[in-house]
Design a protein around this motif. Structure first.
Motif, PDB file in Angstrom:
ATOM      1  N   LEU A 214       0.809  -1.214   0.000  1.00 34.09           N
ATOM      2  CA  LEU A 214       0.000   0.000   0.000  1.00 34.09           C
ATOM      3  C   LEU A 214       0.842   1.264   0.000  1.00 34.09           C
ATOM      4  N   THR A 215       1.863   1.316   0.848  1.00 32.21           N
ATOM      5  CA  THR A 215       2.691   2.524   0.912  1.00 32.21           C
ATOM      6  C   THR A 215       4.178   2.175   0.831  1.00 32.21           C
ATOM      7  N   SER A 216       4.507   0.977   0.410  1.00 36.02           N
ATOM      8  CA  SER A 216       5.911   0.587   0.318  1.00 36.02           C
ATOM      9  C   SER A 216       6.124  -0.319  -0.886  1.00 36.02           C
ATOM     10  N   ALA A 217       7.334  -0.278  -1.406  1.00 41.91           N
ATOM     11  CA  ALA A 217       7.674  -1.108  -2.555  1.00 41.91           C
ATOM     12  C   ALA A 217       8.048  -2.514  -2.111  1.00 41.91           C
ATOM     13  N   GLY A 218       7.886  -3.470  -2.989  1.00 38.71           N
ATOM     14  CA  GLY A 218       8.297  -4.838  -2.726  1.00 38.71           C
ATOM     15  C   GLY A 218       9.355  -5.266  -3.715  1.00 38.71           C
ATOM     16  N   ASN A 219       9.595  -6.568  -3.772  1.00 36.82           N
ATOM     17  CA  ASN A 219      10.507  -7.098  -4.785  1.00 36.82           C
ATOM     18  C   ASN A 219       9.967  -6.809  -6.180  1.00 36.82           C
ATOM     19  N   PRO A 220      10.845  -6.619  -7.170  1.00 37.67           N
ATOM     20  CA  PRO A 220      10.364  -6.663  -8.547  1.00 37.67           C
ATOM     21  C   PRO A 220       9.700  -8.016  -8.795  1.00 37.67           C
ATOM     22  N   VAL A 221       8.614  -8.025  -9.556  1.00 42.37           N
ATOM     23  CA  VAL A 221       7.904  -9.280  -9.815  1.00 42.37           C
ATOM     24  C   VAL A 221       8.836 -10.318 -10.401  1.00 42.37           C
ATOM     25  N   SER A 222       9.766  -9.883 -11.246  1.00 40.75           N
ATOM     26  CA  SER A 222      10.693 -10.829 -11.874  1.00 40.75           C
ATOM     27  C   SER A 222      11.518 -11.578 -10.832  1.00 40.75           C
ATOM     28  N   LYS A 223      11.890 -10.904  -9.752  1.00 41.37           N
ATOM     29  CA  LYS A 223      12.666 -11.558  -8.693  1.00 41.37           C
ATOM     30  C   LYS A 223      11.832 -12.610  -7.970  1.00 41.37           C
ATOM     31  N   ASP A 224      10.561 -12.289  -7.733  1.00 47.78           N
ATOM     32  CA  ASP A 224       9.695 -13.278  -7.089  1.00 47.78           C
ATOM     33  C   ASP A 224       9.468 -14.479  -7.993  1.00 47.78           C
ATOM     34  N   LEU A 225       9.335 -14.247  -9.280  1.00 50.38           N
ATOM     35  CA  LEU A 225       9.161 -15.360 -10.216  1.00 50.38           C
ATOM     36  C   LEU A 225      10.407 -16.240 -10.244  1.00 50.38           C
ATOM     37  N   GLU A 226      11.588 -15.609 -10.157  1.00 52.23           N
ATOM     38  CA  GLU A 226      12.829 -16.382 -10.091  1.00 52.23           C
ATOM     39  C   GLU A 226      12.869 -17.219  -8.822  1.00 52.23           C
ATOM     40  N   MET A 227      12.416 -16.648  -7.694  1.00 53.66           N
ATOM     41  CA  MET A 227      12.396 -17.374  -6.430  1.00 53.66           C
ATOM     42  C   MET A 227      11.477 -18.587  -6.521  1.00 53.66           C
TER      43      MET A 227
END
Length: 333
Positions: free
Chosen positions: A310-323
């Motif tokens: 909501l008010t903070s960034a997370g991992n790039p989606v590509s990094k989560d897909l790699e995980m």
């Protein structure tokens, strides 16, 4: 018999009980919460992972969200950067245009994400805002193939009905923490208010997304009690957020939870909610290393909130897909 072997056998017996369709007792869950020996914890993680694979296979469910109305909430939840009670520096804006919501949803769908949630700050939308949000959902239903979810504050039965007709599948309303700990975190509404909200969603035939936040200064018992408080509502999705202390809030200086306590809690939630999608949500990047997040996905969790919060960034989606690929899992459909 080695004491650890005895504990591991107890965990194995409890896993077999859950796989057979029985529910663990509160006392059994508290036994798991008290585990500290590393070998016993590995037994717990392995058992929780086995329960997850039995009910969910190797799929990891992904959900993306958009903060469609920000920093305009009159409630005083002590963890929240969007409460008007605190000066947090969060961006403040009213309901965003429908085109912006569609653009975010389209990006999520293109990345392979299947679940998309519109989130609005505040206890309740005005009638005009609610009609605009209904229009957003109708447009998303026409122009995407996403599963549509919402987190829209308190909802009366008529609004729940209209949301279902607009194509909304699931509504989020987190309990946040145990009944016993709740009053230490929030004073502007009661724990019972949240419970009544879940009852209303259930009565309205809406799928339920409900979880909480770990690291609010609660005890192990509070975490187990939260899991059991959720049981009557059979949530389809349980987001497990990890406190990201925000400057300006009462919990700004709260010490982080130990990683083992986080992983253990995720595993215990799996024993108590074997069929739910348990999703690592806000604060996971701040509290867990990439390796720890992988461990959580192998020890009870089977989902992620991706692309930021909501008010903070997370991992790039590509990094989560790699995980997800590294642990031999696949994206859920």
């Amino acid at each position: 018999m080695n004491p650890t072997d005895s504990v591991c056998q107890t965990i194995l017996d409890l896993k077999i009980k859950v796989l057979a369709g029985a529910e663990p007792s509160f006392e059994e869950a508290m036994f798991l919460a008290g585990l500290e020996d590393p070998s016993a914890l590995e037994c717990l993680y392995g058992a929780a992972g086995a329960i997850t694979r039995h009910f969910h296979g190797k799929d990891v469910a992904l959900c993306s969200l958009i903060n469609a109305k920000s920093y305009l909430c009159p409630e005083d939840c002590g963890f929240c950067a969007q409460s008007l009670h605190y000066s947090t520096g969060a961006r403040q804006y009213g309901l965003v245009p429908a085109d912006e919501v569609l653009a975010a949803a389209t990006r999520a769908e293109a990345a392979g994400i299947r679940d998309f949630c519109i989130v609005t700050s505040g206890a309740e939308l005005t009638d005009e805002e609610f009609e605009r949000v209904l229009g957003m959902f109708r447009r998303l239903r026409r122009e995407t193939k996403l599963n549509l979810d919402g987190s829209l504050g308190w909802l009366e039965p008529e609004r729940i009905r209209k949301l279902r007709e607009a194509g909304v599948r699931r509504i989020n309303n987190n309990l946040q923490t145990s009944r016993e700990h709740y009053g230490k975190i929030v004073s502007t509404h009661s724990f019972d208010k949240r419970v009544e909200s879940l009852k209303g969603l259930q009565a309205g035939g809406m799928e339920i997304c409900a979880g909480g936040i770990l690291g609010l200064g609660e005890s192990r018992e509070d975490r187990v009690r939260l899991a059991f408080e959720l049981k009557p509502y059979s949530p389809h999705c349980i987001p497990i957020n990890l406190l990201d202390p925000r400057p300006g809030t009462p919990l700004a200086d709260q010490a982080p939870m130990a990683v083992t306590e986080i992983l253990k809690t995720v595993a215990i939630f799996r024993f108590i909610h074997p069929r739910a999608n348990i999703k690592l949500a806000g604060g996971r990047e701040k509290n867990l290393s990439p390796r720890d997040q992988e461990k959580a996905l192998q020890s009870g969790a089977n989902g992620l909130i991706v692309g930021g919060y909501l008010t903070s960034a997370g991992n790039p989606v590509s990094k989560d897909l790699e995980m997800i690929s590294r642990i031999g899992a696949s994206i859920g459909t």
